[in-house]
Design a protein around this motif. Structure first.
Motif, mmCIF file in Angstrom:
data_model
loop_
_atom_site.group_PDB
_atom_site.id
_atom_site.type_symbol
_atom_site.label_atom_id
_atom_site.label_comp_id
_atom_site.label_asym_id
_atom_site.label_seq_id
_atom_site.Cartn_x
_atom_site.Cartn_y
_atom_site.Cartn_z
ATOM 1 N N LEU A 53 0.798 -1.372 -0.052
ATOM 2 C CA LEU A 53 0.164 -0.001 -0.217
ATOM 3 C C LEU A 53 0.741 1.137 -0.064
ATOM 4 N N ASN A 54 0.374 2.247 -0.526
ATOM 5 C CA ASN A 54 1.230 3.542 -0.499
ATOM 6 C C ASN A 54 0.936 4.096 0.917
ATOM 7 N N SER A 55 1.905 5.040 1.207
ATOM 8 C CA SER A 55 2.026 5.477 2.736
ATOM 9 C C SER A 55 0.968 6.118 3.191
ATOM 10 N N ILE A 56 0.216 6.962 2.248
ATOM 11 C CA ILE A 56 -1.165 7.635 2.678
ATOM 12 C C ILE A 56 -2.133 6.679 2.977
ATOM 13 N N ASP A 57 -2.427 5.896 2.046
ATOM 14 C CA ASP A 57 -3.502 4.716 2.224
ATOM 15 C C ASP A 57 -3.398 3.710 3.391
ATOM 16 N N ALA A 58 -1.862 3.500 3.675
ATOM 17 C CA ALA A 58 -1.543 2.895 4.894
ATOM 18 C C ALA A 58 -1.879 3.668 6.233
ATOM 19 N N ALA A 59 -1.645 5.039 6.037
ATOM 20 C CA ALA A 59 -2.104 5.789 7.277
ATOM 21 C C ALA A 59 -3.617 5.753 7.579
ATOM 22 N N LEU A 502 -0.373 15.627 0.061
ATOM 23 C CA LEU A 502 -0.170 14.348 0.633
ATOM 24 C C LEU A 502 0.004 13.613 -0.564
ATOM 25 N N PRO A 503 0.964 13.427 -1.249
ATOM 26 C CA PRO A 503 1.383 12.531 -2.370
ATOM 27 C C PRO A 503 1.839 11.053 -1.813
ATOM 28 N N ASP A 504 2.001 10.270 -2.485
ATOM 29 C CA ASP A 504 2.398 8.726 -2.106
ATOM 30 C C ASP A 504 3.719 9.104 -1.344
ATOM 31 N N SER A 505 4.625 9.769 -1.726
ATOM 32 C CA SER A 505 5.929 9.796 -1.017
ATOM 33 C C SER A 505 5.732 11.501 -0.381
ATOM 34 N N ILE A 506 6.023 11.415 1.142
ATOM 35 C CA ILE A 506 5.659 12.764 1.878
ATOM 36 C C ILE A 506 6.812 13.459 1.459
ATOM 37 N N ASN A 507 8.062 13.003 0.852
ATOM 38 C CA ASN A 507 9.123 13.918 0.444
ATOM 39 C C ASN A 507 8.863 15.013 -0.629
#
Length: 551
Positions: A53-59, A502-507
């Motif tokens: 899962l991408n990071s935001i979906d996981a959150a 809030l893209p998939d990569s917060i960087n």
């Protein structure tokens, strides 16, 4: 504990209740807390690394899971009060939790129940290998069952333990042990078990959760012959519904100023209060409402005057209660987003140890636990010495609001600096050259704030809720937290739709802007709370005189 609830002992041949039950209940608290924290604390990392899962979906999944585990205690409390009693509810929900934890452990043990692992550590690089429907079914089915079981036992265990004692002082000592045990188990689960999952095996870590759940269930059942068992007498929430329905059904009847026109079978009271006077019709006696023996003939058309006034009390406290929802929303959002920050920061301590990202939130728990003691031993006595009054629940909650606001602002500043270090690198890097220890101040401020507003809310609701609702008054705090997690999920989803923060990569995003939005929300909510606290009057005149309110 509700004073109106009957306590019965199923076996009269041995000692029942008292401190002999403490080891069994404590064992259950340790086992069930370890099991719950062991799989939830590291859930974001597991979903990203093992389910792609991408990071935001996981959150988002993390927020939904935590919301459910805090909403379900209300379900457990209602079932215990209305139908089954605490012992049966804890036994059933512990089994549900065990079944769910087994399902989660199977996804980590059987390769067929999860997609190919993401070697890059980023959900965005693994979008080509999504989990199958069966894999999602087992995972989310297990998470749902485990959350339901965890929520159904959390506050019911506290009530069950308090039911074993008659004296309030003994109940207070039990609650101290209950929270100390729960905090200790949380710390162990969020550190030792998370470390095992990150460095040894997900299957082993989740397997320990299964074993802890099973041992907690065994410990609880082993004390059955020593327990005092509560006999359910109907949920007070049913009375609330009856008042609303009865008032609506009599909406066309004129109100009376005569006390005798209202149903009050216990005492000859004064007329009902004018506040929320539309509810007074629920206690208005009309033809056919009362039998010849004085009992109520139609329960959904007539209620006692006390039931009406109890509901009015809830209406009066609702604005204060609602302000805590937005307080909890900022905390819930910070919890999930801080884990994402930790994943993208340098988590090394020395040459051989790396802080698990899922363990970073332990800082907030430890800070809160430490300051709970400091507030009780030092802050409150110092406050009383200076002001000649004890700090009121409203004042403690207000201090918590202020500290939480500062925590959100510090979170924004730290994230701004983290993004700066990432973008200053000559080549793109997934890990910011910035220590994860920079997250300590924001988590500490929120933890210190919790040591003020959490016990303040417990005291306020327990003191101000009607006596018939005191056994479930503390469970409403759990409801607040659950709603806050769901609201945080909705806010994150909204921000993803209308912004690029809030893209998939917060960087590649602007998480600092999200924290600034939370800071603004916290400021507005703090102002709303102060307005509510200024106009709130304690129901008990003696309490109002003893406390220094926000007037």
């Amino acid at each position: 504990m509700d004073a109106n609830r009957e306590i019965q002992a199923p076996n009269s041949g041995c000692k029942h209740g008292g401190w002999v039950t403490l080891p069994f209940i404590t064992g259950a608290v340790v086992g069930l807390t370890l099991a719950g924290v062991g799989w939830t604390a590291n859930l974001i990392v597991y979903l990203i690394g093992e389910f792609n899962l991408n990071s935001i979906d996981a959150a988002q999944v993390f927020n939904v899971v935590n919301g459910g585990s805090f909403v379900f205690p209300i379900v457990g409390a209602i079932i215990a009060d209305s139908f089954l009693g605490c012992f049966s509810v804890i036994s059933i929900f512990s089994c549900i939790s065990l079944l769910g934890t087994v399902c989660v452990a199977l996804t980590a043990t059987l390769s067929s129940l999860r997609p190919t692992a993401c070697n890059g550590g980023s959900g965005s690089s693994c979008n080509h290998d999504h989990p199958s429907s069966v894999q999602f079914l087992v995972l989310y089915g297990g998470i749902t069952l485990a959350s339901l079981g965890q929520g159904g036992t959390r506050f019911t265990l506290a009530t069950m333990g308090a039911n074993q004692f008659e004296k309030p002082q003994q109940q207070g000592v039990f609650f101290n042990w209950y929270f100390i045990t729960q905090y200790a188990a949380y710390v162990v689960g969020a550190t030792a078990l998370v470390y095992i999952q990150d460095n040894l095996s997900w299957g082993l870590g989740f397997g320990i959760c299964v074993a802890a759940n099973f041992l907690g269930l065994v410990s609880f059942l082993s004390g059955n012959r020593f327990y005092l068992h509560d006999k359910p007498r109907g949920s007070p929430f049913m009375d609330i519904g009856r008042v609303i329905v009865a008032a609506f059904r009599k909406r066309n009847f004129p109100l009376s100023s005569m006390p005798d026109d209202y149903y009050n079978p216990i005492t000859q009271a004064a007329p009902p209060k004018k506040a929320f006077r539309f509810l007074n019709r629920a206690a208005l006696k009309v033809e056919g409402d009362i039998r010849s023996d004085g009992s109520i003939a139609k329960p959904w058309r007539l209620c006692t005057l006390q039931q009406v006034e109890d509901l009015k009390t809830l209406f009066r406290i609702f604005p204060l209660w609602s302000s805590s929802i937005f307080l909890g929303t900022t905390i819930a959002m910070q919890a999930s987003l801080t884990v994402l920050q930790a994943l993208n920061m340098d988590r090394r301590l020395g040459r051989h140890f790396k802080i698990p990202a899922g363990s970073i939130l332990v800082i907030q728990i430890l800070t809160s636990a430490i300051f709970l003691t400091l507030v009780d031993r030092f802050f409150s006595p110092a406050w009383q010495k200076v002001t000649k009054k004890s700090p009121s629940p409203l004042q403690r909650i207000g201090i918590g609001h202020g500290l939480n606001l500062l925590g959100m602002a510090v979170s924004a500043l730290v994230e701004s600096e983290r993004l700066k270090t990432v973008h200053d690198q000559p080549e793109p890097t997934p890990i910011a050259p910035m220590s994860a220890l920079w997250l300590v101040p924001q988590l500490s401020l929120v933890g210190i704030g919790e040591s003020f507003h959490y016990p303040g809310q417990v005291a306020l609701y327990y003191e101000e809720f009607p006596a018939s609702l005191r056994s479930t008054s503390t469970a409403t705090i759990s409801l607040i937290i659950g709603i806050a997690f769901y609201l945080s999920t909705a806010i994150i989803d909204l921000l993803r739709r209308v912004t690029r923060w809030l893209p998939d990569s917060i960087n590649n995003g602007r998480l600092d802007n999200v924290y600034w939005v939370l800071t603004v929300v916290a400021v507005l909510n703090f102002g709303y709370y102060l307005a509510c606290a200024k106009h709130y009057k304690y129901q008990n005149v003696e309490k109002e005189a003893a406390y220094d309110t926000c007037d």
